[in-house]
Design a protein around this motif. Structure first.
Motif, PDB file in Angstrom:
ATOM      1  N   VAL A   1       0.437  -1.120  -0.242  1.00  0.00           N
ATOM      2  CA  VAL A   1      -0.084   0.153  -0.365  1.00  0.00           C
ATOM      3  C   VAL A   1       0.815   1.445  -0.177  1.00  0.00           C
ATOM      4  CG1 VAL A   1      -2.075   1.270   1.322  1.00  0.00           C
ATOM      5  CG2 VAL A   1      -1.361  -1.129   1.012  1.00  0.00           C
ATOM      6  N   ILE A   2       0.358   2.537  -0.843  1.00  0.00           N
ATOM      7  CA  ILE A   2       1.317   3.507  -0.973  1.00  0.00           C
ATOM      8  C   ILE A   2       0.659   4.505  -0.349  1.00  0.00           C
ATOM      9  CG2 ILE A   2       2.626   5.639  -1.974  1.00  0.00           C
ATOM     10  CD1 ILE A   2       2.934   3.823  -4.660  1.00  0.00           C
ATOM     11  N   SER A   3       1.038   5.194   0.462  1.00  0.00           N
ATOM     12  CA  SER A   3      -0.138   6.570   1.600  1.00  0.00           C
ATOM     13  C   SER A   3       0.428   7.536   1.771  1.00  0.00           C
ATOM     14  CB  SER A   3      -0.953   5.424   2.375  1.00  0.00           C
ATOM     15  OG  SER A   3       0.022   5.284   3.671  1.00  0.00           O
ATOM     16  N   PRO A   4      -0.356   8.963   2.236  1.00  0.00           N
ATOM     17  CA  PRO A   4       0.317  10.146   2.595  1.00  0.00           C
ATOM     18  C   PRO A   4       1.220   9.715   4.059  1.00  0.00           C
ATOM     19  CG  PRO A   4      -1.755  10.715   1.542  1.00  0.00           C
ATOM     20  CD  PRO A   4      -1.370   8.954   1.445  1.00  0.00           C
ATOM     21  N   ALA A   5       1.905  10.493   3.671  1.00  0.00           N
ATOM     22  CA  ALA A   5       2.845  10.053   4.827  1.00  0.00           C
ATOM     23  C   ALA A   5       2.278  10.519   6.432  1.00  0.00           C
ATOM     24  CB  ALA A   5       4.859  11.024   5.314  1.00  0.00           C
ATOM     25  N   GLN A   6       1.918  12.454   6.003  1.00  0.00           N
ATOM     26  CA  GLN A   6       0.809  12.598   6.892  1.00  0.00           C
ATOM     27  C   GLN A   6      -0.591  12.671   6.719  1.00  0.00           C
ATOM     28  OE1 GLN A   6       2.542  13.932   9.544  1.00  0.00           O
ATOM     29  NE2 GLN A   6       0.097  15.531  10.065  1.00  0.00           N
ATOM     30  N   ALA A   7      -0.747  11.206   8.273  1.00  0.00           N
ATOM     31  CA  ALA A   7      -1.821  11.211   8.013  1.00  0.00           C
ATOM     32  C   ALA A   7      -2.898  10.361   9.193  1.00  0.00           C
ATOM     33  CB  ALA A   7      -2.094  10.514   6.802  1.00  0.00           C
ATOM     34  N   TYR A   8      -4.013  10.129   9.447  1.00  0.00           N
ATOM     35  CA  TYR A   8      -3.893   9.367  10.712  1.00  0.00           C
ATOM     36  C   TYR A   8      -5.155   8.237   9.674  1.00  0.00           C
ATOM     37  CZ  TYR A   8      -5.219   7.628  15.153  1.00  0.00           C
ATOM     38  OH  TYR A   8      -5.568   6.787  16.348  1.00  0.00           O
ATOM     39  N   HIS A   9      -4.761   7.301  10.593  1.00  0.00           N
ATOM     40  CA  HIS A   9      -6.540   6.287   9.637  1.00  0.00           C
ATOM     41  C   HIS A   9      -6.702   5.135  10.507  1.00  0.00           C
ATOM     42  CE1 HIS A   9      -5.322   7.511   5.444  1.00  0.00           C
ATOM     43  NE2 HIS A   9      -3.971   7.102   5.939  1.00  0.00           N
ATOM     44  N   GLY A  10      -6.848   5.838  11.775  1.00  0.00           N
ATOM     45  CA  GLY A  10      -6.894   4.831  13.307  1.00  0.00           C
ATOM     46  C   GLY A  10      -5.722   3.841  13.674  1.00  0.00           C
ATOM     47  N   PRO A  11      -5.797   3.740  14.968  1.00  0.00           N
ATOM     48  CA  PRO A  11      -5.103   3.201  15.635  1.00  0.00           C
ATOM     49  C   PRO A  11      -4.597   1.123  16.367  1.00  0.00           C
ATOM     50  CG  PRO A  11      -7.514   2.956  17.105  1.00  0.00           C
ATOM     51  CD  PRO A  11      -7.382   3.523  15.806  1.00  0.00           C
ATOM     52  N   THR A  12      -5.177   0.853  15.271  1.00  0.00           N
ATOM     53  CA  THR A  12      -5.638  -1.051  15.198  1.00  0.00           C
ATOM     54  C   THR A  12      -3.776  -0.968  14.137  1.00  0.00           C
ATOM     55  OG1 THR A  12      -5.902  -0.932  12.773  1.00  0.00           O
ATOM     56  CG2 THR A  12      -7.163  -1.317  14.723  1.00  0.00           C
TER      57      THR A  12
ATOM     58  N   ALA B   1      -2.976  -1.136  -3.272  1.00  0.00           N
ATOM     59  CA  ALA B   1      -3.830   0.352  -3.265  1.00  0.00           C
ATOM     60  C   ALA B   1      -2.803   1.289  -2.662  1.00  0.00           C
ATOM     61  CB  ALA B   1      -5.078  -0.067  -2.534  1.00  0.00           C
ATOM     62  N   TYR B   2      -3.900   2.456  -3.088  1.00  0.00           N
ATOM     63  CA  TYR B   2      -3.098   3.792  -2.580  1.00  0.00           C
ATOM     64  C   TYR B   2      -4.176   4.764  -2.110  1.00  0.00           C
ATOM     65  CZ  TYR B   2      -1.999   8.736  -2.455  1.00  0.00           C
ATOM     66  OH  TYR B   2      -1.430  10.105  -1.721  1.00  0.00           O
ATOM     67  N   PHE B   3      -3.837   4.755  -0.062  1.00  0.00           N
ATOM     68  CA  PHE B   3      -4.535   5.198   0.514  1.00  0.00           C
ATOM     69  C   PHE B   3      -4.897   5.923   0.995  1.00  0.00           C
ATOM     70  CE2 PHE B   3      -7.775   4.215   4.999  1.00  0.00           C
ATOM     71  CZ  PHE B   3      -7.667   3.064   4.027  1.00  0.00           C
ATOM     72  N   CYS B   4      -5.768   7.104   1.214  1.00  0.00           N
ATOM     73  CA  CYS B   4      -5.673   8.432   1.610  1.00  0.00           C
ATOM     74  C   CYS B   4      -7.010   9.005   1.630  1.00  0.00           C
ATOM     75  CB  CYS B   4      -4.923   9.907   0.931  1.00  0.00           C
ATOM     76  SG  CYS B   4      -5.987   9.461  -0.911  1.00  0.00           S
TER      77      CYS B   4
END
Length: 452
Positions: free
Chosen positions: A138-149, A207-210
């Protein structure tokens, strides 16, 4: 009236395991509309929709409470692996009806992190069922928050959040955000995306996740149009999916049912949560476009991973009541029409405060970014903890806000979120803006003294 000390809980005096051990936790005992009240009777304007942007319809909605009670008296719980129920079926149809074109199926969960993790699992299932078993990265933006799991923490590139848990996490790839400070055109982010695709091997990328519009990590920020267009071009070329984290932005927050509607690109999977339950039930959802569904339907024909309360009648009945309120009271339209003016009013109220760089806004999701007033560009010194001070002073003035501190990777500085309930009246919004500006002016005077 309770004594003042009874209105605050300290870490050493509670059996609750706190999030921050040095924090004083005010005790809130009731809420009505956009107001909440602490144990001493002091009232606060809730400019953060319950603190985490979930209470989109305000507090104490008797119609939603009545819907929950009516369903609980009928049937509160059945497990959805081998059974279904009318509220789940109806709510899925309602969401598909307001989702962007092509989203035909919905799976319910109990929160945002679960929705994002299920989106990851669905993307992987999609590729495996199509015979592309190597795709997992997966590729995603470094500055993000998607949850604590562990899976959702792995999606962020922020080292301060991930330590000491990296040992449990998959190593995904990250790109820097294309903000005014680093990359206003979006071209550098696309170049970083190309390098990440090359490093992973395009055939290995799932995926790209953002977030389409960021919330806590970069309040109300969205990449420029060129980035979205380039992302779509690369999806078409390399075959990965695009997953949108709309935990905050879904179900009306930005003035659209989903923020994806406002972008020049459609994702393949959308995860949403907070506004679906509006603070009255723990519920989230994952929506998939038809080609994702068809790949699984023509492949393994199963996706059995889930949680105990997924699709439960009680939580889905609350979701239906929330959808009904949003439609009958035309609240998504109100957020769409009122949001730009709220942004302008907030910007005007703080424009002469030297450490305020800009006010961003999408509907009722606004962000205020701070800079060092000495050069109007650099990040503020982290040791000043300016964002935390903003929240403390705002609370003293009877306003609940949520601010974020500078990140260790230097990608973001002090910022504040402003996300009021959709039901806020013009008079209440004006009070929020006034109290917030008053708080910033006080913090600005304190900063001036510290920075001399």
């Amino acid at each position: 009236m309770a004594r003042a000390r009874d209105a605050v809980v300290l870490a050493q005096s509670t059996h609750v395991l706190p999030l921050e051990f040095n924090r004083r936790y005010p005790v809130l005992v009731r809420g009505e509309g956009v107001w909440v009240e602490d144990a001493t009777g002091k009232r606060y304007l809730d400019a953060m929709s319950g603190g985490s942007m979930a209470a989109t319809l305000g507090h104490g909605r008797k119609d939603i409470i009545a819907a929950a009670r009516a369903q609980a008296e009928k049937l509160s719980y059945v497990h959805n692996e081998r059974l279904t129920n009318p509220p789940q079926e109806r709510l899925a149809a309602e969401l598909a009806g307001v989702a962007p074109n092509g989203f035909t199926r919905v799976r319910f969960v109990t929160g945002g992190a679960e929705a994002n993790e299920m989106a990851l699992q669905l993307a992987r299932r999609y590729h495996v069922d199509r015979g592309e078993t190597k795709r997992w990265q997966v590729i995603s933006p470094a500055q993000a928050y998607h949850g604590p799991t562990m899976a959702t923490l792995a999606l962020t590139g922020r080292p301060g959040l991930k330590r000491p848990f990296e040992i449990y996490m998959s190593e995904h790839l990250h790109i820097r955000p294309s903000t005014w400070r680093f990359d206003p055109s979006g071209e550098q982010a696309l170049q970083e995306l190309d390098r990440a695709l090359e490093a992973a091997g395009p055939d290995n990328v799932s995926a790209y996740f953002c977030e389409p519009i960021s919330a806590a990590a970069l309040p109300s920020y969205s990449p420029p149009k060129r980035f979205w267009e380039g992302l779509g071009e690369r999806r078409d070329k390399h075959g990965f999916l695009i997953c949108f984290d709309e935990i905050v932005t879904g179900v009306g927050r930005t003035g659209h049912w989903f923020a994806a509607e406002s972008l020049p690109i459609l994702p393949d999977i959308i995860a949403t949560a907070k506004g679906l339950g509006a603070g009255y039930a723990a519920i989230g959802a994952v929506l998939v476009r038809d080609h994702v569904y068809q790949a699984i339907a023509n492949g393994s024909r199963k996706f059995t991973l889930g949680h105990t309360w997924d699709g439960a009648p009680l939580s889905c009945a609350v979701g239906l009541a929330v959808m009904d309120v949003l439609k009958k009271e035309k609240l998504v339209e109100r957020v769409h029409d009122r949001g730009p003016r709220l942004r302008d009013e907030l910007a005007a109220a703080v424009k002469d405060i030297p450490f305020v760089h800009e006010v961003r806004g999408h509907g009722f999701l606004l962000g205020v970014e701070y800079v060092d007033p000495r050069d109007r560009k650099s990040f503020l010194p982290p040791d000043l903890r300016t964002a935390g001070r903003v929240d403390d002073v705002a609370f003293e003035h009877g306003l609940i806000t949520y601010s974020t501190m500078p990140t260790r990777d230097g990608l973001a500085g002090d910022q504040t979120l402003f996300a009021p309930p959709f039901t806020s009246t013009d008079a209440e919004l004006a009070q929020m803006v006034e109290r917030f500006a008053t708080a910033l002016k006080q913090v600005g005077r304190e900063l001036e003294a510290k920075l001399q």
